[in-house]
Design a protein around this motif. Structure first.
Motif, PDB file in Angstrom:
ATOM      1  N   ARG A  90      29.979 -37.416 -10.677  1.00  9.51           N
ATOM      2  CA  ARG A  90      30.474 -36.081 -10.319  1.00  9.51           C
ATOM      3  C   ARG A  90      30.051 -35.117 -11.422  1.00  9.51           C
ATOM      4  O   ARG A  90      30.582 -35.159 -12.533  1.00  9.51           O
ATOM      5  N   PRO A  91      29.085 -34.232 -11.143  1.00  7.04           N
ATOM      6  CA  PRO A  91      28.559 -33.351 -12.186  1.00  7.04           C
ATOM      7  C   PRO A  91      29.596 -32.419 -12.803  1.00  7.04           C
ATOM      8  O   PRO A  91      29.491 -32.068 -13.974  1.00  7.04           O
ATOM      9  N   SER A  92      30.613 -32.044 -12.039  1.00  8.12           N
ATOM     10  CA  SER A  92      31.571 -31.070 -12.554  1.00  8.12           C
ATOM     11  C   SER A  92      32.614 -31.669 -13.488  1.00  8.12           C
ATOM     12  O   SER A  92      33.215 -30.956 -14.272  1.00  8.12           O
ATOM     13  N   ASP A  93      32.844 -32.993 -13.423  1.00 12.33           N
ATOM     14  CA  ASP A  93      33.876 -33.590 -14.259  1.00 12.33           C
ATOM     15  C   ASP A  93      33.635 -35.096 -14.381  1.00 12.33           C
ATOM     16  O   ASP A  93      33.773 -35.838 -13.405  1.00 12.33           O
ATOM     17  N   ALA A  94      33.306 -35.548 -15.573  1.00 10.69           N
ATOM     18  CA  ALA A  94      32.968 -36.957 -15.801  1.00 10.69           C
ATOM     19  C   ALA A  94      34.167 -37.886 -15.626  1.00 10.69           C
ATOM     20  O   ALA A  94      33.987 -39.086 -15.449  1.00 10.69           O
ATOM     21  N   ARG A  95      35.374 -37.369 -15.643  1.00 15.26           N
ATOM     22  CA  ARG A  95      36.556 -38.220 -15.477  1.00 15.26           C
ATOM     23  C   ARG A  95      36.619 -38.851 -14.090  1.00 15.26           C
ATOM     24  O   ARG A  95      37.298 -39.839 -13.883  1.00 15.26           O
ATOM     25  N   PHE A  96      35.905 -38.268 -13.122  1.00 15.92           N
ATOM     26  CA  PHE A  96      35.967 -38.762 -11.753  1.00 15.92           C
ATOM     27  C   PHE A  96      34.732 -39.570 -11.359  1.00 15.92           C
ATOM     28  O   PHE A  96      34.521 -39.844 -10.180  1.00 15.92           O
ATOM     29  N   ASP A  97      33.933 -39.976 -12.336  1.00 14.61           N
ATOM     30  CA  ASP A  97      32.793 -40.855 -12.059  1.00 14.61           C
ATOM     31  C   ASP A  97      33.311 -42.249 -11.706  1.00 14.61           C
ATOM     32  O   ASP A  97      34.313 -42.706 -12.243  1.00 14.61           O
ATOM     33  N   ILE A  98      32.589 -42.897 -10.792  1.00 16.63           N
ATOM     34  CA  ILE A  98      32.948 -44.262 -10.395  1.00 16.63           C
ATOM     35  C   ILE A  98      31.697 -45.109 -10.459  1.00 16.63           C
ATOM     36  O   ILE A  98      30.622 -44.700 -10.037  1.00 16.63           O
TER      37      ILE A  98
END
Length: 144
Positions: A90-98
């Motif tokens: 997720r380019p806008s927020d790395a906390r939501f990468d899976i």
């Protein structure tokens, strides 16, 4: 009000404005695309080779959304045992990468649940091998 007070007022307003900008800038979250970007840059020729191998594949990989799942369909021409990783970036927020392991079923598909994902733009990064060749594919999807 004489000109001395006006200068003092203007200077004070300017200092408060700059202080507010500094305060706001420290509250911004700045995420890098990758923490180890320098190491990845050194290995980019391998990435180019993987992309070239992917373009030579017979058939294409397709992405669709069905019943709260992201469905990744590999071509049936790749019947070997595939191993690799799938990363939803997720380019806008790395906390939501899976990131998950590639595990295809008999129909050469993988289903990833989207219920816990935020709606929005993601980049899917597929990095896999069939035992002899390595492949890489990057596609943009919108999770809804």
């Amino acid at each position: 009000m004489n000109w001395g007070y006006k200068i003092t007022f203007a200077f004070t307003a300017f200092v408060l404005f700059i202080g507010m900008l500094v305060f706001k800038s420290f509250q911004q979250n700045i995420d890098l695309v990758a923490e180890d970007y320098y190491q990845q840059e050194l290995q980019y020729q391998q990435q180019i080779d993987k992309i070239s191998n992917t373009q030579k594949l017979k058939g294409s990989i397709s992405f669709s959304q069905q019943d709260q799942h992201l469905v990744i369909q590999f071509p049936h021409t790749q019947q070997q045992q595939l191993e690799g990783r799938i990363k939803l970036f997720r380019p806008s927020d790395a906390r939501f990468d899976i990131s998950t392991q590639l595990s295809l079923n008999q129909e050469q598909t993988q289903r990833i649940p989207t219920a816990e994902l935020l709606k929005g733009h993601y980049k899917i990064k597929l990095d896999w091998t069939d035992g002899s060749e390595s492949y890489y594919l990057e596609e943009s999807v919108y999770i809804h």
